[in-house]
Write a protein that holds these residues in place. Structure first.
Motif, PDB file in Angstrom:
ATOM      1  N   VAL A   1      -7.599  -9.850   2.700  1.00 14.98           N
ATOM      2  CA  VAL A   1      -7.253  -8.591   3.381  1.00 14.98           C
ATOM      3  C   VAL A   1      -7.176  -8.814   4.880  1.00 14.98           C
ATOM      4  O   VAL A   1      -7.860  -9.667   5.449  1.00 14.98           O
ATOM      5  N   THR A   2      -6.317  -8.046   5.502  1.00 15.03           N
ATOM      6  CA  THR A   2      -6.115  -8.112   6.944  1.00 15.03           C
ATOM      7  C   THR A   2      -6.262  -6.722   7.540  1.00 15.03           C
ATOM      8  O   THR A   2      -6.206  -5.720   6.816  1.00 15.03           O
ATOM      9  N   PRO A   3      -6.460  -6.632   8.840  1.00 12.93           N
ATOM     10  CA  PRO A   3      -6.505  -5.297   9.451  1.00 12.93           C
ATOM     11  C   PRO A   3      -5.269  -4.462   9.124  1.00 12.93           C
ATOM     12  O   PRO A   3      -5.382  -3.258   8.870  1.00 12.93           O
ATOM     13  N   ASP A   4      -4.106  -5.093   9.096  1.00 15.66           N
ATOM     14  CA  ASP A   4      -2.882  -4.337   8.801  1.00 15.66           C
ATOM     15  C   ASP A   4      -2.868  -3.838   7.356  1.00 15.66           C
ATOM     16  O   ASP A   4      -2.465  -2.695   7.091  1.00 15.66           O
ATOM     17  N   SER A   5      -3.298  -4.677   6.402  1.00 15.27           N
ATOM     18  CA  SER A   5      -3.263  -4.243   5.003  1.00 15.27           C
ATOM     19  C   SER A   5      -4.270  -3.133   4.754  1.00 15.27           C
ATOM     20  O   SER A   5      -4.001  -2.197   3.989  1.00 15.27           O
ATOM     21  N   VAL A   6      -5.420  -3.202   5.398  1.00 16.09           N
ATOM     22  CA  VAL A   6      -6.417  -2.133   5.238  1.00 16.09           C
ATOM     23  C   VAL A   6      -5.920  -0.854   5.887  1.00 16.09           C
ATOM     24  O   VAL A   6      -6.018   0.240   5.305  1.00 16.09           O
ATOM     25  N   ARG A   7      -5.385  -0.959   7.085  1.00 18.96           N
ATOM     26  CA  ARG A   7      -4.882   0.233   7.773  1.00 18.96           C
ATOM     27  C   ARG A   7      -3.770   0.887   6.958  1.00 18.96           C
ATOM     28  O   ARG A   7      -3.716   2.118   6.803  1.00 18.96           O
ATOM     29  N   GLY A   8      -2.893   0.074   6.380  1.00 17.71           N
ATOM     30  CA  GLY A   8      -1.815   0.634   5.574  1.00 17.71           C
ATOM     31  C   GLY A   8      -2.343   1.362   4.354  1.00 17.71           C
ATOM     32  O   GLY A   8      -1.882   2.468   4.016  1.00 17.71           O
ATOM     33  N   ALA A   9      -3.309   0.767   3.655  1.00 21.49           N
ATOM     34  CA  ALA A   9      -3.878   1.408   2.463  1.00 21.49           C
ATOM     35  C   ALA A   9      -4.597   2.704   2.835  1.00 21.49           C
ATOM     36  O   ALA A   9      -4.478   3.718   2.132  1.00 21.49           O
ATOM     37  N   MET A  10      -5.338   2.664   3.920  1.00 20.30           N
ATOM     38  CA  MET A  10      -6.042   3.873   4.355  1.00 20.30           C
ATOM     39  C   MET A  10      -5.055   4.995   4.675  1.00 20.30           C
ATOM     40  O   MET A  10      -5.274   6.158   4.313  1.00 20.30           O
ATOM     41  N   GLN A  11      -3.983   4.641   5.324  1.00 22.50           N
ATOM     42  CA  GLN A  11      -3.022   5.675   5.699  1.00 22.50           C
ATOM     43  C   GLN A  11      -2.247   6.195   4.500  1.00 22.50           C
ATOM     44  O   GLN A  11      -1.821   7.351   4.483  1.00 22.50           O
ATOM     45  N   ARG A  12      -2.078   5.371   3.470  1.00 20.43           N
ATOM     46  CA  ARG A  12      -1.414   5.860   2.265  1.00 20.43           C
ATOM     47  C   ARG A  12      -2.299   6.826   1.480  1.00 20.43           C
ATOM     48  O   ARG A  12      -1.791   7.788   0.888  1.00 20.43           O
ATOM     49  N   TRP A  13      -3.595   6.590   1.480  1.00 22.12           N
ATOM     50  CA  TRP A  13      -4.455   7.350   0.576  1.00 22.12           C
ATOM     51  C   TRP A  13      -5.374   8.352   1.271  1.00 22.12           C
ATOM     52  O   TRP A  13      -5.675   9.413   0.707  1.00 22.12           O
ATOM     53  N   LEU A  14      -5.813   8.056   2.496  1.00 17.58           N
ATOM     54  CA  LEU A  14      -6.793   8.933   3.129  1.00 17.58           C
ATOM     55  C   LEU A  14      -6.187   9.892   4.139  1.00 17.58           C
ATOM     56  O   LEU A  14      -6.900  10.624   4.827  1.00 17.58           O
ATOM     57  N   THR A  15      -4.865   9.914   4.231  1.00 19.01           N
ATOM     58  CA  THR A  15      -4.219  10.961   5.026  1.00 19.01           C
ATOM     59  C   THR A  15      -3.780  12.121   4.142  1.00 19.01           C
ATOM     60  O   THR A  15      -3.255  13.119   4.645  1.00 19.01           O
ATOM     61  N   ARG A  16      -3.966  11.999   2.830  1.00 15.38           N
ATOM     62  CA  ARG A  16      -3.664  13.100   1.906  1.00 15.38           C
ATOM     63  C   ARG A  16      -4.731  14.186   2.039  1.00 15.38           C
ATOM     64  O   ARG A  16      -5.804  13.948   2.605  1.00 15.38           O
ATOM     65  N   PRO A  17      -4.493  15.383   1.510  1.00 16.37           N
ATOM     66  CA  PRO A  17      -5.487  16.459   1.644  1.00 16.37           C
ATOM     67  C   PRO A  17      -6.852  16.033   1.102  1.00 16.37           C
ATOM     68  O   PRO A  17      -6.963  15.434   0.028  1.00 16.37           O
ATOM     69  N   VAL A  18      -7.894  16.356   1.840  1.00 17.69           N
ATOM     70  CA  VAL A  18      -9.245  15.918   1.532  1.00 17.69           C
ATOM     71  C   VAL A  18      -9.997  16.994   0.755  1.00 17.69           C
ATOM     72  O   VAL A  18      -9.730  18.193   0.898  1.00 17.69           O
ATOM     73  N   TYR A  19     -10.935  16.550  -0.070  1.00 19.13           N
ATOM     74  CA  TYR A  19     -11.876  17.455  -0.724  1.00 19.13           C
ATOM     75  C   TYR A  19     -13.189  17.349   0.037  1.00 19.13           C
ATOM     76  O   TYR A  19     -13.826  16.296   0.064  1.00 19.13           O
ATOM     77  N   LYS A  20     -13.594  18.446   0.668  1.00 20.68           N
ATOM     78  CA  LYS A  20     -14.843  18.496   1.415  1.00 20.68           C
ATOM     79  C   LYS A  20     -15.887  19.232   0.576  1.00 20.68           C
ATOM     80  O   LYS A  20     -15.692  20.386   0.205  1.00 20.68           O
TER      81      LYS A  20
END
Length: 952
Positions: free
Chosen positions: A439-458
């Motif tokens: 894993v690289t910083p770019d691959s982690v950042r990309g995965a985070m932005q694909r999945w954790l920018t979606r609507p959150v359950y708080k």
């Protein structure tokens, strides 16, 4: 995950110098680790290897074989391709219920546990999750045929033994399992998470334990059909790992499983991640000590390219000791007392968790805003390359630990079986580790932005009276909108045609334990060193012990010793807490300070390649703690929060109450335990901790015990460099007086009210007239096994398997140097509180007066224990634990090797005599934690005075 009985979980991949005080040990300099280069992650991945071969029978059974000859044992691991996600509406909980039923006997095996334990099996257990059901046992090589015959009888010859009585009893056990989980602080959160993330009907939405209404409605005909539809050999992976080769395995598997016909194929449901239409927030009020905040997203399953980036990325954010969340929210800004983030993966679905326990007194809105800002910043900018390297090192180092054990839930059989079941490749673990390392910083950042920018359950769990009932949660989700299922009518099931009887094979030769030889030496300052060399994995496990522990506190200072030990890793005179955590992760080491009853210790596991720098780090932690004001304040707040957490748990309440009652406040053991009391912890100062460290953490009397892949010739110079110049002050040595008299027994019930609790916690205890250094107590240990230690004990078979009032019950003899205590503990359903106490008393009094140890019990606890000795000591940690116990209690180094002869010399008369002398209930105090309104009337007729206490 749900288990048949309590067990460990699966292997996861899924500074200023201070002046010396009077009597204080001088803090001499420990060596630095900065000049050492840690082993690269790629080298660690190369070290993880589980060679295997596979074959498949004509009926579709898939078999994996891994040969490991280091011990004469074989792990037998069976995975069925059926879990809770395969359950249709109206059948929730069936997979888990059947896991229980499949242990109750088959057409040719009356009880699965008795023959296996008699043959020396350990880890005999099962578990269920959304994707599968598994069964595990590790047996001596001579018992492989027995284990395979029984697993094949469970697979192909079960239905004739499934009857109404077994169904009813296991339903009761499962209900108590559910109540036990629901009773805990935050115990309903598991239901709330899936309800908020997934729509009704999603295969992963309902809980593994299922709906009580569905389980109540299940008939014998229903559960038989469930078995026929799902448990054919073509839906099974069998892993044989250990002292076996593929040619031997092929013949045995064909002989025992080849005749079982194929069944219907289990259909894999569609179970994709769900994107919420908009952010969702939910408040839940519960009997909890602190506000806990969750941020949650569903995500992809195990085989997604984003699996490794999400795993590593969330580890960096809130999983590592050096994590972003710990650094900012706990250490720097002190808005939280606990934080975490991780990626929880199932086969087809994952869940990203970020959690925060808000520090008492902090404005929740401020805490939430800061948490959300940190998440947004991390998702936008991602981790650094160094953070990812440290995360990958820790993950791979943890996987290396799993190479020591061939079977059970944490062993190599599970790793291989899951790979084949989920990915069609038993070597999938290697692909996962390689992906983590890449894993690289770019691959982690990309995965985070694909999945954790979606609507959150708080989700927020807030303190207060519980407003929801666990009994109504965990089902399909449309309860209340459709008519409930009708209860089981208990109609006779149609008769089944069963095959001819199958005799169980005899157990072959069982090889004896070969416990590693112990070498001894001394450092130049007198610290003793004991080493047991084991080369199974390239790691070293060690402990540096001091004669202190919570007994050094007594009741008056309860909590001081453990808080001092906790602060060792917070900072040294040359390293900050952040630097310690980062260095530990970079080295793939794990350093922990622990406080037992009699000893305080710093323990470490380290990669052999990184042993020297790991020892340098450990020495600095032990010898040069800073006890800085800001660190003391922060750790004090965390400990106060932990005390509140313990006081919110029925087990915590009972445990803290017992020792002051049976030992008395004058005895060193008569305190609330290492966690301490609020009053003491609140008053602890940095000066008091420096004094505590100087008095107890010193080279005089200290002992180093090491197990692992290192020779004494290589080890001693490294230890000498780390600890050899540590000088103490032999003129002053603190002492603990363990001979202080304990109070005379006062049998009574101590009732502690915990409103709305669906279960009652029962904790029985009495002090025995013997100490940990009393020799020749093996007959007592075996008597304890007969009455209450282990699944087949009399108490567990009565209260769990026969009566169905508890998920489990256990007895124990405390492992302390001073006066030992006999204890009994269990959580029982509230409406059976009084009946359970009565039943426990009856069983204990009957042993041995009305019923002495019988031949089956005697064989199990003597010859059965002898046979499983090689299985007990597969890991460095288990060998280290044995060596430390031997040292503490004055036993010889070869005590484990002598045990076979000792146990063979224990007869029924000796066991009966020990039970009669030490295991009678008449002098016991019974602590009951439960809903007073529901249980008080049940206690009045037991013939014991009742004392009422406040939880505090």
């Amino acid at each position: 995950m749900e288990f048949r009985f309590a067990t460990a979980g699966l292997l996861a991949l899924s500074l200023t110098a201070c002046a010396t005080m009077p009597g204080e040990t001088a803090r001499t300099a420990a060596p630095s680790a900065e000049t050492f280069e840690a082993a690269p992650v790629s080298q660690l991945v190369d070290a993880v290897s589980i060679p295997f071969e596979t074959f498949e029978l004509d009926n579709g059974l898939k078999v994996i074989v891994h040969t490991d000859r280091k011990a004469p044992v074989v792990g037998v691991t069976t995975y069925y391709r059926v879990g809770s996600k395969h359950e249709p509406r109206g059948r929730t909980g069936f997979a888990h219920l059947f896991e229980h039923i499949m242990f109750t006997g088959s057409e040719n095996v009356e009880n699965f546990d008795i023959p296996l334990e008699a043959a020396g099996s350990t880890g005999t257990n099962g578990s269920t999750n959304p994707d599968r059901t598994n069964y595990v046992e590790t047996v001596p090589t001579g018992a492989v045929d027995l284990a395979l015959m029984m697993e094949s009888d469970r697979m192909g010859h079960l239905l004739g033994a499934v009857n109404q009585d077994k169904l009813d009893k296991q339903r009761g056990v499962v209900k108590n399992e559910k109540n036990q989980g629901d009773s805990q602080p935050y115990g309903l959160t598991r239901y709330l998470i899936s309800e908020g993330l997934l729509p009704i009907g999603h295969p992963y939405r309902h809980s593994t334990i299922g709906s009580m209404a569905d389980l109540d409605a299940a008939s014998v005909t229903d559960v038989r059909k469930w078995f026929i539809d799902n448990y054919g050999p073509n839906n099974v992976v069998l892993a044989l790992t250990g002292d076996i080769d593929v040619s031997t395995a092929r013949e045995k598997v064909q002989r025992w499983f080849g005749h079982i016909p194929r069944g219907p194929e289990v259909v894999q449901p569609r179970a994709e991640p769900v994107t919420l239409a908009s952010p969702v927030s939910r408040e839940h009020v519960d009997q909890v000590p602190l506000v806990r905040l969750y941020r949650l997203w569903s995500g992809p399953g195990l085989q997604s390219p984003d699996s490794a980036p999400l795993t590593a990325g969330l580890s960096v954010f809130g999983g590592l000791a050096s994590s972003r969340l710990d650094k900012v929210l706990v250490r720097e800004e002190q808005l939280a007392v606990r934080v975490s983030s991780f990626y929880d993966q199932d086969e087809q679905l994952g869940t990203a968790y970020v959690t925060m326990d808000v520090k008492p007194g902090v404005d929740r809105a401020v805490a939430e805003a800061r948490l959300d800002a940190l998440i947004a910043d991390y998702v936008a900018n991602g981790p650094t390359a160094d953070e990812l390297k440290r995360a990958a090192t820790q993950i791979v180092s943890g996987q290396i630990d799993g190479l020591e054990q061939v079977g059970d839930f944490g062993g190599k059989g599970v790793t291989l079986a899951e790979g084949l079941l989920y990915a069609g490749d038993a070597g999938f673990y290697k692909r996962q580790l390689s992906a983590i390392a890449a894993v690289t910083p770019d691959s982690v950042r990309g995965a985070m932005q694909r999945w954790l920018t979606r609507p959150v359950y708080k989700l927020a769990i807030t303190p207060g009276p519980r407003t929801e009932k666990g009994a109504d949660m965990g089902g399909w989700g449309d309860e209340g909108t459709v008519p409930p299922p009708k209860p089981d009518a208990k109609l006779p099931a149609p008769p089944l045609v069963t095959g001819p009887p199958r005799p169980m094979p005899p157990v072959g030769l069982v090889k004896p334990l070969v416990f590693p030889a112990v070498e001894r030496a001394k450092l130049s300052n007198g610290i003793t060193v004991a080493l047991a060399r084991r080369t199974a994995i390239p790691k070293v496990t060690m402990a540096l012990e001091f004669d202190a522990g919570s007994a050094a506190d007594g009741a008056a200072k309860a909590g001081r010793q453990a808080m001092m030990m906790d602060l060792l890793k917070e900072a040294t005179t040359t390293r900050t807490a952040q630097q310690i955590a980062e260095e530990e992760e970079r080295l793939g080491a794990n350093v922990n300070a622990v406080t037992g009853r009699d000893v305080s210790a710093v323990q470490m596991t380290a990669l052999t390649a990184n042993l020297a720098p790991s020892l340098a780090l450990m020495a600095d932690i032990v010898r040069n703690p800073a006890f800085a004001d800001e660190d003391v304040v922060r750790v004090r707040n965390q400990r106060l929060a932990s005390i509140k957490q313990a006081m919110a748990s029925p087990q915590g309440i009972a445990t803290r109450a017992l020792d002051p009652i049976i030992y008395g406040s004058a005895h060193p053991y008569g305190s609330v335990g290492a966690l301490g009391s609020e009053q003491v912890v609140q008053a602890i100062t940095p000066a008091a901790l420096r004094s505590e460290h100087a008095n107890w953490i010193r080279p005089e009397g200290a002992a180093i015990t090491v197990v692992g892949d290192v020779t004494m010739g290589d080890l001693l110079p490294k230890l000498e460099a780390a600890f050899g110049n540590w000088k103490g002050d032999s003129a002053y040595l603190p002492m603990k007086d363990l001979t202080v008299a304990v109070p005379a027994p006062q049998p009574r019930i101590v009732l502690i009210d915990r409103p709305s609790s669906p279960s009652s916690m029962l904790l029985f205890g009495r002090v025995l007239p013997l100490t940990g250094t009393t020799q020749d107590t093996e007959a007592l240990d075996l008597a304890n096994e007969v009455i209450g230690s282990g699944f087949l004990s009399r108490l567990n078979m009565d209260l769990r398997e026969t009566k169905g009032w508890t998920y489990g019950i256990g007895t124990g003899l405390t492992g302390v140097v001073g006066p030992r205590a006999a204890v009994v503990q269990t959580l029982v359903q509230a409406d059976r509180t009084g009946d359970s106490i009565k039943a426990i008393f009856e069983q204990m009094r009957a042993f041995p007066k009305a019923k002495g140890v019988d031949a089956v019990e005697l064989q199990r606890v003597t010859e059965g224990n002898i046979a499983n000795l090689p299985t007990r000591y597969q890991t460095n940690a288990s060998v280290l634990s044995a060596m430390l116990t031997n040292r503490r209690f004055g036993r010889p180094d070869d005590y484990q090797s002598r045990l076979a002869d000792i146990w063979r010399g224990v007869d029924a008369a000796a066991i009966n005599a020990a039970a009669a002398q030490y295991l009678q209930p008449d002098d016991m105090v019974v602590i009951v934690v439960g809903d007073r309104k529901a249980i008080e009337g049940q206690l009045t007729g037991l013939g014991l005075p009742i004392e009422y206490r406040d939880p505090q």
